[in-house]
Design a protein around this motif. Structure first.
Motif, short mmCIF file in Angstrom:
data_model
loop_
_atom_site.label_atom_id
_atom_site.label_comp_id
_atom_site.label_asym_id
_atom_site.label_seq_id
_atom_site.Cartn_x
_atom_site.Cartn_y
_atom_site.Cartn_z
N ARG A 1 -26.00 -104.54 -69.29
CA ARG A 1 -27.38 -104.53 -69.76
C ARG A 1 -27.88 -105.95 -70.04
N THR A 2 -27.04 -106.76 -70.67
CA THR A 2 -27.41 -108.15 -70.96
C THR A 2 -27.70 -108.88 -69.66
N ARG A 3 -26.81 -108.69 -68.69
CA ARG A 3 -26.99 -109.34 -67.39
C ARG A 3 -28.28 -108.86 -66.74
N GLY A 4 -28.49 -107.56 -66.75
CA GLY A 4 -29.67 -106.98 -66.11
C GLY A 4 -30.97 -107.43 -66.74
N GLU A 5 -30.97 -107.57 -68.05
CA GLU A 5 -32.21 -107.92 -68.75
C GLU A 5 -32.55 -109.40 -68.63
N LEU B 1 -32.09 -102.10 -55.96
CA LEU B 1 -30.82 -101.79 -56.61
C LEU B 1 -30.72 -102.15 -58.09
N PRO B 2 -31.10 -103.37 -58.49
CA PRO B 2 -31.00 -103.69 -59.93
C PRO B 2 -31.86 -102.75 -60.78
N LEU B 3 -32.93 -102.22 -60.21
CA LEU B 3 -33.81 -101.33 -60.97
C LEU B 3 -33.20 -99.94 -61.08
N TYR C 1 -29.97 -99.48 -61.51
CA TYR C 1 -29.06 -99.65 -62.65
C TYR C 1 -29.82 -99.69 -63.96
N ALA C 2 -31.05 -100.20 -63.92
CA ALA C 2 -31.84 -100.31 -65.15
C ALA C 2 -32.56 -99.00 -65.48
N GLY C 3 -32.42 -97.99 -64.61
CA GLY C 3 -33.00 -96.68 -64.89
C GLY C 3 -34.50 -96.60 -64.66
N VAL C 4 -35.03 -97.49 -63.83
CA VAL C 4 -36.47 -97.46 -63.52
C VAL C 4 -36.73 -96.31 -62.52
N PRO C 5 -37.76 -95.48 -62.78
CA PRO C 5 -38.03 -94.33 -61.89
C PRO C 5 -38.37 -94.75 -60.45
N ALA D 1 -35.61 -111.90 -53.54
CA ALA D 1 -36.47 -110.80 -54.04
C ALA D 1 -35.68 -109.89 -54.98
N ARG D 2 -34.43 -109.58 -54.61
CA ARG D 2 -33.59 -108.72 -55.44
C ARG D 2 -33.33 -109.38 -56.80
N ALA D 3 -33.17 -110.71 -56.80
CA ALA D 3 -32.94 -111.41 -58.07
C ALA D 3 -34.17 -111.40 -58.97
#
Ligand SMILES: Nc1ncnc2c1ncn2[C@@H]1O[C@H](COP(=O)(O)OP(=O)(O)OP(=O)(O)O)[C@@H](O)[C@H]1O
Ligand SMILES: [Mg+2]
Length: 260
Positions: free
Chosen positions: A97-101, A124-126, A128-132, A171-173
């Motif tokens: 979560r820390t990395r993702g945020e 992909l990162p979204l 993992y972050a639970g974005v719909p 873009a993914r970053a």
């Protein structure tokens, strides 16, 4: 405004504005005859909002350092405070979560999923972050548009040029709207015009407050940064003082509390 603050308040501000502080960061790979000290005790601090280039010869430890800063690997020794917080105790979901945020990471080798489209890779990162789903798609397309690849959203990495894959990785970053972007040779596979576009995008992000740490061999990329840290033989040097003393200085005073 800062000039109205007391010195104590200013010290507090500086502490909260510290994006990265590392002290004695060491990474040893292997054992015995294959033992390599990739980092031999690196200390520096980067303030929130800075744009720092990391330069140095091949094999000097730049990617190793960036992987540690990106929480993708753990140091053998030394300390790392990210946004004022010692990361040594972070594990599992909290680490992710820390990395993702906080962190957007551009790998030297892209690390794209070859069977997925550019859009899915960026999403992909979204995931993992639970974005719909609908929101994910919208943001992925927006991020691809920012790197000039809106018309390649449905292509898979093998159908893209090296420079286009690099832009998908950027873009993914960016898609998670990180406060800090760590990029390993982000223009290494781009022609000079596309590289300049990416640097303009970085400048725009930096003007918006994103902290940038960019590993590069390219002097034009380093020239855009506000500060250059050179890694040589696993140690770090501020570029201006490279012929004088190594930057193996104690962490700034306001960090001592965080790191000890
Ligand atoms: N997983 C690993 N296992 C063993 N040694 C490693 C590993 N990763 C890196 N090294 C060694 O650590 C040193 C630093 O490698 P690193 O990839 O950080 O260099 P670099 O500065 O990024 O180089 P380049 O500019 O070529 O990308 C090198 O000597 C490398 O061989
Ligand atoms: Mg490298």
């Amino acid at each position: 405004m800062a000039e109205h603050n007391t010195s104590e308040e200013r010290a507090d501000d500086m502490q909260t504005q510290q994006a990265i502080a590392v002290e004695g960061l060491t990474k040893i790979y292997g054992t015995g005859e294959s033992r390599v000290a990739a980092l031999a005790g690196v200390s520096f601090a980067i303030d929130a909002g800075e744009w720092v280039a990391i330069v140095g010869p091949s094999g000097s430890g730049k990617s190793t350092l960036l992987n540690l800063l990106g929480l993708l690997d753990r140091p053998t020794a030394g300390r790392y405070a990210l946004a004022g917080r010692d990361v040594a105790g972070l594990r599992g979901a909290e680490l992710a979560r820390t990395r993702g945020e906080l962190i957007g990471f551009v790998f030297q080798s892209f690390n794209l999923l070859p069977r997925e489209t550019a859009r899915t890779n960026v999403e992909l990162p979204l995931v993992y972050a639970g974005v719909p789903g609908a929101e994910r798609r919208r943001r992925a397309l927006e991020a691809l548009d920012r790197v000039g690849l809106a018309d390649r959203a449905g292509h898979r990495p093998p159908q893209l040029s090296g420079g286009q894959q690099q832009r998908v990785a950027i873009a993914r970053a960016l898609v998670g709207r990180p406060t800090m972007l760590l990029a390993d040779e982000p223009t290494g596979n781009l022609d000079s015009a596309t590289g300049a576009d990416i640097l303009d995008l970085f400048a725009e992000l930096n003007a918006g407050g994103v902290t940038l740490v960019v590993v590069t061999h390219d002097s034009t990329v380093a020239a855009r940064a506000g500060r250059v840290i050179e890694i040589r033989d696993g140690r770090s040097y501020e570029r201006d003082t490279v012929r004088a003393t190594p930057a193996q200085v104690a962490a700034p005073r306001q960090l001592q509390g965080v790191l000890s």
